[in-house]
Write a protein that holds these residues in place. Structure first.
Motif, mmCIF file in Angstrom:
data_model
loop_
_atom_site.group_PDB
_atom_site.id
_atom_site.type_symbol
_atom_site.label_atom_id
_atom_site.label_comp_id
_atom_site.label_asym_id
_atom_site.label_seq_id
_atom_site.Cartn_x
_atom_site.Cartn_y
_atom_site.Cartn_z
ATOM 1 N N TRP A 57 0.885 -1.169 0.000
ATOM 2 C CA TRP A 57 0.000 0.000 0.000
ATOM 3 C C TRP A 57 0.931 1.230 0.000
ATOM 4 O O TRP A 57 1.156 1.836 1.069
ATOM 5 C CB TRP A 57 -0.875 0.008 1.241
ATOM 6 C CG TRP A 57 -1.914 -1.075 1.282
ATOM 7 C CD1 TRP A 57 -3.235 -0.944 0.962
ATOM 8 C CD2 TRP A 57 -1.748 -2.450 1.684
ATOM 9 N NE1 TRP A 57 -3.886 -2.153 1.127
ATOM 10 C CE2 TRP A 57 -3.015 -3.083 1.562
ATOM 11 C CE3 TRP A 57 -0.656 -3.215 2.108
ATOM 12 C CZ2 TRP A 57 -3.206 -4.440 1.862
ATOM 13 C CZ3 TRP A 57 -0.853 -4.559 2.404
ATOM 14 C CH2 TRP A 57 -2.116 -5.159 2.269
ATOM 15 N N PRO A 58 1.505 1.586 -1.179
ATOM 16 C CA PRO A 58 2.508 2.675 -1.203
ATOM 17 C C PRO A 58 1.938 3.992 -0.674
ATOM 18 O O PRO A 58 2.642 4.738 0.016
ATOM 19 C CB PRO A 58 2.856 2.799 -2.693
ATOM 20 C CG PRO A 58 2.478 1.493 -3.299
ATOM 21 C CD PRO A 58 1.290 1.016 -2.517
ATOM 22 N N ASP A 59 0.639 4.245 -0.944
ATOM 23 C CA ASP A 59 0.045 5.515 -0.484
ATOM 24 C C ASP A 59 -0.040 5.575 1.032
ATOM 25 O O ASP A 59 -0.019 6.642 1.631
ATOM 26 C CB ASP A 59 -1.352 5.687 -1.100
ATOM 27 C CG ASP A 59 -2.250 4.477 -0.837
ATOM 28 O OD1 ASP A 59 -1.729 3.345 -0.772
ATOM 29 O OD2 ASP A 59 -3.478 4.671 -0.656
ATOM 30 N N LYS A 60 -0.136 4.405 1.661
ATOM 31 C CA LYS A 60 -0.194 4.377 3.129
ATOM 32 C C LYS A 60 1.156 4.006 3.733
ATOM 33 O O LYS A 60 1.290 3.933 4.961
ATOM 34 C CB LYS A 60 -1.247 3.367 3.600
ATOM 35 C CG LYS A 60 -2.657 3.814 3.269
ATOM 36 C CD LYS A 60 -3.664 2.763 3.663
ATOM 37 C CE LYS A 60 -5.073 3.216 3.314
ATOM 38 N NZ LYS A 60 -5.974 2.111 3.075
ATOM 39 N N LYS A 115 5.391 7.769 3.442
ATOM 40 C CA LYS A 115 4.536 7.772 2.254
ATOM 41 C C LYS A 115 5.380 8.149 1.025
ATOM 42 O O LYS A 115 6.189 9.062 1.072
ATOM 43 C CB LYS A 115 3.392 8.768 2.436
ATOM 44 C CG LYS A 115 2.401 8.273 3.473
ATOM 45 C CD LYS A 115 1.124 9.087 3.489
ATOM 46 C CE LYS A 115 0.151 8.521 4.502
ATOM 47 N NZ LYS A 115 0.346 9.008 5.867
ATOM 48 N N GLY A 116 5.196 7.399 -0.054
ATOM 49 C CA GLY A 116 5.931 7.679 -1.278
ATOM 50 C C GLY A 116 7.284 6.997 -1.343
ATOM 51 O O GLY A 116 7.962 6.999 -2.362
ATOM 52 N N ASP A 158 5.778 0.438 -6.470
ATOM 53 C CA ASP A 158 4.583 -0.371 -6.719
ATOM 54 C C ASP A 158 4.876 -1.856 -6.640
ATOM 55 O O ASP A 158 3.971 -2.675 -6.763
ATOM 56 C CB ASP A 158 4.009 -0.053 -8.105
ATOM 57 C CG ASP A 158 3.077 1.131 -8.022
ATOM 58 O OD1 ASP A 158 2.607 1.421 -6.909
ATOM 59 O OD2 ASP A 158 2.846 1.764 -9.053
ATOM 60 N N SER A 216 1.346 -3.452 -5.393
ATOM 61 C CA SER A 216 0.213 -2.680 -4.883
ATOM 62 C C SER A 216 -1.042 -3.128 -5.619
ATOM 63 O O SER A 216 -0.965 -3.798 -6.648
ATOM 64 C CB SER A 216 0.448 -1.188 -5.105
ATOM 65 O OG SER A 216 0.471 -0.931 -6.487
#
Lengths: 273, 332
Positions: A183-186, A244-245, A249, A269
């Motif tokens: 979960w790259p955004d989280k 985050k970031g 992916d 992801s």
């Protein structure tokens, strides 16, 4: 009811062990353990701490109990084969490694985590053999050690019973299966690896466990790595945390067990699946 | 894979009881008995009060808590059913001492002898008082009897650990008479046996034909969080529907007050649904068990007895399996 560990029968046992080992230390301390270079007052007053400090952590010159190392876990182990622990040392900067230990148990080391590009925070599960203090020994890049502690009450027996895998016929087919996602955004990586993680302490079943586990980016660069020991739970499960970031992916997981089996998988992801 | 693996029998290790005895012995030798909590030093007695809930029916209502050295494990509901042969007791509590207090309470309140015992399922709070009733038939579903035999000792270890001296002298006594379906007639009173599952692999519900009451065991909880150590949520939901279909005039749940409007079925169902939805959502977000255990519980469930402890226990019971089904397999 688990508020005061000394008020429970198992707490009394631990206290007895404390008294007993203290007596032994008085009699033959020089033989059992080196004199600690740094005298610490263990907030849990456990009889095994000094031994852990000198013999497991190598009697470091800079070591302290530190509230910035937080262990989150239930007060009591509902399932002695699967005790969840989350250790968070993000309040410290420059963390090199996190060593997870128990004071009371046949195998004191659970795992060592080198967070690398991840945050100094990880969750996992382990097998508990009796009520015990759990320690997170965090080594910083400057060589100093910072210790977080928490007591977990338990019925125990988790390290000395056969893995549940042997009640099924297909454990060999499932061996080395990796389930997981990013979960790259989280800033989150979750994975579960199918493996019996035998401690060698159950009658007639030799030690059989994953020793090395690493996460690599798609260009082969190491993201984080673990050294695992026998007490890690059957079908090890981990959450790794990232800024985050910071997480791509896609990453690869590679592991090796003590029988030489190689395990590899690629976590993605949801978007890249 | 060279490793030869076999299905191996359970662990051979010191029982908790023996460990406790050793522990107390060393405590005395070391002179630290002053450290013992006063709770352990207090005399243990259960104050069991059967309350009439229907025609020839009494209930002893347990605390809506988890086992503790304070409550002595008196957390379960026991039902007394009057027949011409004496009293049928449904579920016997968590210790020998509880069974003795239960027998005395039956005699004091009804003046009748005990005719038979029925165990609804194999959890220790429902059958560990059986030892006191060895002189009468003890009925249960066949699989319940088998589970009581195979898992009883492990439960016993844990109960000694949780309850301490309340457990003194308690020996696991599995049910010795099997019922499966049909009507159990004792002293003229007809109890319809409905074999269900979901709370455990084998859950018995009794329908008292005289009053239309369902004695639901742990298929139904009211104002006390349902427990899930051996749960199959899908089967449990089906069983709740089956109890509803019986159209009982009242329900005596395994834990919590008498239910006269079916709310135990509704509450148990909505909690199980919430639990499963919550754990599924957590697995889809990659949460660890510790993070879920720290989740805020909605008020309607947080108010139930034994919360948040029971939710924390359920995360341990159910999350590994749910997570396994949710996370994608990435290397086969």
């Amino acid at each position: 009811m688990h508020g005061n560990p000394l008020a429970t029968p198992i707490g009394r046992l631990a206290f007895c062990s404390t008294v007993a080992s203290f007596a032994l230390h008085m009699l033959c301390g020089a033989v059992l353990a080196a004199e600690p270079r740094v005298q610490l007052v263990d907030p849990l007053n456990s009889g095994n701490w000094t031994w852990t400090q000198t013999e497991i952590l190598g009697n470091p010159e800079k070591i302290e109990f530190d509230d910035r190392v937080v262990i989150r876990a239930p007060e009591a182990a509902e399932d002695s084969f699967n005790v969840p622990v989350l250790v968070d040392a993000t309040a410290l900067g420059g963390v090199e490694q996190i060593v997870m230990l128990v004071d009371y148990g046949p195998i004191p080391k659970i795992l060592t985590y080198w967070p690398g590009k991840a945050e100094a925070k990880v969750s996992f599960r382990f097998k508990i053999d009796q009520a015990t203090p759990v320690r997170a020994a965090v080594k910083l890049e400057d060589g100093s050690w910072h210790i977080g502690s928490r007591v977990i009450d338990a019925g125990g027996g988790g390290c000395t019973a056969p893995a549940a895998a042997y009640a099924s016929d297909d454990w060999e087919e499932r061996l080395g299966e990796v389930r997981g996602m990013l979960w790259p955004d989280k800033g989150r990586l979750r994975m579960v690896i199918s493996h019996p993680m035998d401690t060698g302490l159950a009658d007639g079943i030799p030690a059989f466990f994953i020793q090395d586990l690493e996460i690599k980016s798609s260009d082969g660069e190491q993201v984080a790595r673990f050294e695992l020991h026998e007490p890690v739970n059957e079908d090890p499960a981990f959450t790794l945390y990232f800024d985050k970031g910071r997480l791509d992916d896609k990453v690869t997981v590679r592991a090796r067990d003590n029988n030489g089996n190689r395990i590899a998988g690629e976590l993605r992801s949801r978007l890249s699946q | 894979m060279a490793n030869e693996k076999k299905h191996v029998a359970g662990p051979a290790r010191m029982t908790r009881r023996k460990a406790m005895m050793l522990g107390s012995a060393s405590a005395l030798v070391m002179g630290i008995s002053a450290r013992l909590s006063p709770v352990y030093a207090a005399p243990k007695s259960y104050d069991l009060k059967p309350v009439k809930v229907g025609d020839g029916l009494w209930m002893i209502e347990g605390a809506t808590e988890y086992f503790s050295s304070e409550n002595g494990g008196a957390i379960v509901n026991c039902t007394l059913i009057e027949t011409t042969a004496g009293i049928v007791i449904v579920d016997t509590g968590s210790s020998r001492r509880y069974g003795e207090a239960l027998r005395e309470a039956v005699s004091n309140v009804t003046g009748l002898p005990v005719a038979a015992v029925v165990n609804t399922h194999h959890h220790p709070d429902h059958f560990f008082g059986n030892q006191v009733f060895k002189d009468v038939p003890i009925f249960a579903l066949g699989q319940t009897a088998e589970l009581a035999r195979t898992e009883g000792d492990a439960f016993s270890d844990n109960m000694y650990r949780l309850l301490g001296d309340w457990m003194r002298g308690t020996e696991v006594t599995p049910p010795d008479k099997v019922i499966e379906t049909g009507v159990l007639t004792i002293g003229g009173r007809k109890l319809r046996a409905i074999p269900l599952s979901g709370h455990t692999a084998s859950d018995l519900v009794l329908l008292d034909e005289k009053t239309g009451y369902a004695i639901a065991g742990d298929i139904a909880f009211l104002d006390r969080a349902p427990t899930t150590p051996h749960a199959n949520l899908e089967d449990w939901r089906k069983s709740l529907a089956e109890v509803r279909a019986l159209a009982p005039s009242a329900i005596i749940p395994g834990h919590g007050p008498v239910d006269r409007d079916g709310s135990s079925l509704v509450q148990t169902r909505s909690y199980l649904d919430w639990l499963e939805t919550t754990l599924n959502a957590a697995a889809n977000e990659g949460l660890d068990m510790v993070e879920i255990m720290e989740t805020r519980i909605p008020a309607q469930f947080a108010e139930m007895g034994a919360m948040p402890g029971e939710f924390i226990r359920s995360v341990s019971h159910l999350y590994p399996g749910i997570e396994r089904s949710v996370l994608p397999l990435v290397n086969r």
